[in-house]
Design a protein around this motif. Structure first.
Motif, PDB file in Angstrom:
ATOM      1  N   MET A   1      -5.255  42.992 -12.653  1.00 17.76           N
ATOM      2  CA  MET A   1      -6.061  42.638 -13.814  1.00 17.76           C
ATOM      3  C   MET A   1      -5.329  43.093 -15.083  1.00 17.76           C
ATOM      4  SD  MET A   1      -9.106  45.465 -13.401  1.00 17.76           S
ATOM      5  CE  MET A   1      -9.450  44.896 -11.740  1.00 17.76           C
ATOM      6  N   PRO A   2      -5.365  42.277 -16.140  1.00 18.30           N
ATOM      7  CA  PRO A   2      -4.693  42.681 -17.380  1.00 18.30           C
ATOM      8  C   PRO A   2      -5.397  43.859 -18.029  1.00 18.30           C
ATOM      9  CG  PRO A   2      -5.915  40.649 -17.680  1.00 18.30           C
ATOM     10  CD  PRO A   2      -5.948  40.952 -16.221  1.00 18.30           C
ATOM     11  N   ARG A   3      -4.610  44.767 -18.577  1.00 18.93           N
ATOM     12  CA  ARG A   3      -5.146  45.969 -19.191  1.00 18.93           C
ATOM     13  C   ARG A   3      -4.713  46.021 -20.647  1.00 18.93           C
ATOM     14  NH1 ARG A   3      -2.331  49.079 -14.355  1.00 18.93           N
ATOM     15  NH2 ARG A   3      -0.781  47.670 -15.208  1.00 18.93           N
ATOM     16  N   LEU A   4      -5.684  45.902 -21.551  1.00 17.08           N
ATOM     17  CA  LEU A   4      -5.424  45.899 -22.980  1.00 17.08           C
ATOM     18  C   LEU A   4      -5.925  47.201 -23.590  1.00 17.08           C
ATOM     19  CD1 LEU A   4      -6.605  42.273 -23.906  1.00 17.08           C
ATOM     20  CD2 LEU A   4      -4.311  43.034 -23.227  1.00 17.08           C
ATOM     21  N   LEU A   5      -5.159  47.728 -24.535  1.00 17.92           N
ATOM     22  CA  LEU A   5      -5.547  48.942 -25.240  1.00 17.92           C
ATOM     23  C   LEU A   5      -5.654  48.631 -26.723  1.00 17.92           C
ATOM     24  CD1 LEU A   5      -6.094  52.020 -25.133  1.00 17.92           C
ATOM     25  CD2 LEU A   5      -3.651  52.356 -25.579  1.00 17.92           C
ATOM     26  N   ILE A   6      -6.847  48.805 -27.269  1.00 23.59           N
ATOM     27  CA  ILE A   6      -7.056  48.680 -28.710  1.00 23.59           C
ATOM     28  C   ILE A   6      -6.716  50.023 -29.344  1.00 23.59           C
ATOM     29  CG2 ILE A   6      -8.750  48.298 -30.536  1.00 23.59           C
ATOM     30  CD1 ILE A   6     -10.327  46.587 -28.501  1.00 23.59           C
ATOM     31  N   VAL A   7      -5.710  50.025 -30.196  1.00 20.91           N
ATOM     32  CA  VAL A   7      -5.301  51.247 -30.889  1.00 20.91           C
ATOM     33  C   VAL A   7      -6.013  51.251 -32.242  1.00 20.91           C
ATOM     34  CG1 VAL A   7      -3.375  52.614 -31.758  1.00 20.91           C
ATOM     35  CG2 VAL A   7      -3.075  51.180 -29.717  1.00 20.91           C
ATOM     36  N   LYS A   8      -7.068  52.017 -32.327  1.00 14.21           N
ATOM     37  CA  LYS A   8      -7.873  52.091 -33.547  1.00 14.21           C
ATOM     38  C   LYS A   8      -7.184  53.024 -34.541  1.00 14.21           C
ATOM     39  CE  LYS A   8     -12.448  53.366 -35.248  1.00 14.21           C
ATOM     40  NZ  LYS A   8     -13.774  53.910 -34.929  1.00 14.21           N
ATOM     41  N   THR A   9      -6.858  52.497 -35.726  1.00 13.66           N
ATOM     42  CA  THR A   9      -6.096  53.285 -36.694  1.00 13.66           C
ATOM     43  C   THR A   9      -6.940  53.753 -37.875  1.00 13.66           C
ATOM     44  OG1 THR A   9      -5.358  51.293 -37.857  1.00 13.66           O
ATOM     45  CG2 THR A   9      -3.943  52.118 -36.067  1.00 13.66           C
ATOM     46  N   GLY A  10      -8.238  53.648 -37.758  1.00 16.63           N
ATOM     47  CA  GLY A  10      -9.112  54.125 -38.824  1.00 16.63           C
ATOM     48  C   GLY A  10     -10.505  53.558 -38.663  1.00 16.63           C
ATOM     49  N   ASP A  11     -11.391  53.942 -39.582  1.00 18.27           N
ATOM     50  CA  ASP A  11     -12.781  53.498 -39.563  1.00 18.27           C
ATOM     51  C   ASP A  11     -13.033  52.507 -40.689  1.00 18.27           C
ATOM     52  OD1 ASP A  11     -13.406  55.346 -37.485  1.00 18.27           O
ATOM     53  OD2 ASP A  11     -13.531  56.938 -38.995  1.00 18.27           O
ATOM     54  N   SER A  12     -13.942  51.578 -40.444  1.00 17.89           N
ATOM     55  CA  SER A  12     -14.378  50.658 -41.485  1.00 17.89           C
ATOM     56  C   SER A  12     -15.346  51.386 -42.428  1.00 17.89           C
ATOM     57  CB  SER A  12     -15.050  49.440 -40.850  1.00 17.89           C
ATOM     58  OG  SER A  12     -15.404  48.494 -41.826  1.00 17.89           O
ATOM     59  N   PHE A  13     -15.822  50.686 -43.449  1.00 19.95           N
ATOM     60  CA  PHE A  13     -16.875  51.233 -44.299  1.00 19.95           C
ATOM     61  C   PHE A  13     -18.104  51.539 -43.440  1.00 19.95           C
ATOM     62  CE2 PHE A  13     -14.538  48.404 -47.290  1.00 19.95           C
ATOM     63  CZ  PHE A  13     -14.144  49.367 -48.213  1.00 19.95           C
ATOM     64  N   ALA A  14     -18.807  52.594 -43.775  1.00 20.85           N
ATOM     65  CA  ALA A  14     -19.942  53.028 -42.951  1.00 20.85           C
ATOM     66  C   ALA A  14     -20.981  51.925 -42.801  1.00 20.85           C
ATOM     67  CB  ALA A  14     -20.572  54.283 -43.562  1.00 20.85           C
ATOM     68  N   ASP A  15     -21.282  51.212 -43.885  1.00 15.67           N
ATOM     69  CA  ASP A  15     -22.298  50.165 -43.798  1.00 15.67           C
ATOM     70  C   ASP A  15     -21.807  48.966 -43.000  1.00 15.67           C
ATOM     71  OD1 ASP A  15     -20.612  49.855 -46.198  1.00 15.67           O
ATOM     72  OD2 ASP A  15     -21.741  48.010 -46.498  1.00 15.67           O
ATOM     73  N   VAL A  16     -20.501  48.658 -43.091  1.00 15.77           N
ATOM     74  CA  VAL A  16     -19.945  47.556 -42.310  1.00 15.77           C
ATOM     75  C   VAL A  16     -19.996  47.899 -40.824  1.00 15.77           C
ATOM     76  CG1 VAL A  16     -17.872  46.194 -41.833  1.00 15.77           C
ATOM     77  CG2 VAL A  16     -18.464  46.764 -44.197  1.00 15.77           C
ATOM     78  N   ALA A  17     -19.617  49.126 -40.483  1.00 11.87           N
ATOM     79  CA  ALA A  17     -19.675  49.554 -39.080  1.00 11.87           C
ATOM     80  C   ALA A  17     -21.111  49.533 -38.564  1.00 11.87           C
ATOM     81  CB  ALA A  17     -19.072  50.948 -38.937  1.00 11.87           C
ATOM     82  N   ARG A  18     -22.042  49.937 -39.404  1.00  9.89           N
ATOM     83  CA  ARG A  18     -23.459  49.957 -38.990  1.00  9.89           C
ATOM     84  C   ARG A  18     -24.002  48.541 -38.785  1.00  9.89           C
ATOM     85  NH1 ARG A  18     -26.083  51.557 -43.785  1.00  9.89           N
ATOM     86  NH2 ARG A  18     -26.247  49.301 -44.180  1.00  9.89           N
ATOM     87  N   ASP A  19     -23.694  47.651 -39.711  1.00  4.98           N
ATOM     88  CA  ASP A  19     -24.302  46.320 -39.699  1.00  4.98           C
ATOM     89  C   ASP A  19     -23.548  45.305 -38.846  1.00  4.98           C
ATOM     90  OD1 ASP A  19     -26.167  47.344 -41.455  1.00  4.98           O
ATOM     91  OD2 ASP A  19     -25.175  46.536 -43.246  1.00  4.98           O
TER      92      ASP A  19
END
Length: 247
Positions: A1-19
């Motif tokens: 099975m293919p294995r993908l890794l999302i490398v998160k390099t930071g956070d979005s704006f708090a309201d964008v992440a919430r909504d």
């Protein structure tokens, strides 16, 4: 099975992440139609104690960030040799926005603030001749719309990199860094709602550089061609794994 890794390099704006969801959530949603056996994990790079071994990874997706590559934060600098190793192993990679700039810097190019200022909104991007023949971007129309939000950019492409797409603002909208290593300045994971939310946050900065944020918000539209790159990337990573003899 293919294995993908999302490398998160930071956070979005708090309201964008919430909504709407943070960066990694937007990527996961865009990959929802990937083959059912695709494994998707997330590495929160700024908070990670160590980077994982690359042995069991078929594809890396490097997200955008509100950080700046030129600020050379320790966690970001630590990613550079790891990405160089991944490219040497021919692991599939797709860098997005910050990921695009980071890959370019890691591979010998330069990334810094764009001399013409910020590029935000739904903009047109044009494939180069090489882009029209590319296995990842070649399935897109010669001209397509994409969501953009960046102040920094790839000023100098790395030696040997191939320019796949450009527009009037940015000569390096998409690059190929190897057989299966790509990066794009635009955000294929953004939805129209996310793009509008980003523009709302950037009103003052956009006005300061002579742009009309309300017009940019009104001009936001869906970008199915750009968004489709994420599924196409997952498919290419899966096919590469199928072609590799397993122990």
């Amino acid at each position: 099975m293919p294995r993908l890794l999302i490398v998160k390099t930071g956070d979005s704006f708090a309201d964008v992440a919430r909504d709407h969801g943070d960066f990694e959530t937007l990527f996961r949603r865009a990959l929802a139609a990937a083959p059912a056996d695709t494994q998707v994990a997330v590495l929160d790079a700024p908070r990670a104690a160590a980077l994982p071994a690359l042995d069991d990874i078929d594809g890396l997706l490097i997200t955008g960030s509100h950080a700046m590559v030129s600020h050379a934060e320790p966690w970001s600098e630590a990613l550079k040799p790891w990405l160089v190793e991944a490219r040497a192993r021919d692991i599939a990679m797709l860098g997005v926005c910050y990921g695009h700039q980071l890959m370019a810097a890691a591979f010998g190019g330069s990334s810094d603030f764009h001399p013409a200022g910020r590029e935000s909104g739904t903009r047109e991007v044009t494939l180069t001749e090489a882009g029209r023949r590319d296995p990842l971007l070649g399935g897109l129309p010669a001209r397509f719309h994409a969501h953009l939000s960046h102040a920094q950019t790839v000023l100098t492409a790395p030696p040997g990199a191939c320019v796949l797409a450009a527009n009037a603002h940015d000569a390096n909208q998409a690059l190929r860094h190897g057989p299966r290593q790509w990066s794009v300045q635009f955000h294929p994971e953004f939805t129209p709602a996310v793009m509008r939310a980003y523009l709302a946050h950037q009103r003052e900065a956009l006005q300061d550089q002579g742009e009309a944020p309300e017009r940019l918000i009104a001009d936001v539209t869906a970008t199915p061609d750009a968004t489709g790159l994420l599924l196409r990337f997952a498919s290419l990573a899966a096919r590469a794994r199928e072609a590799t003899p397993q122990a």
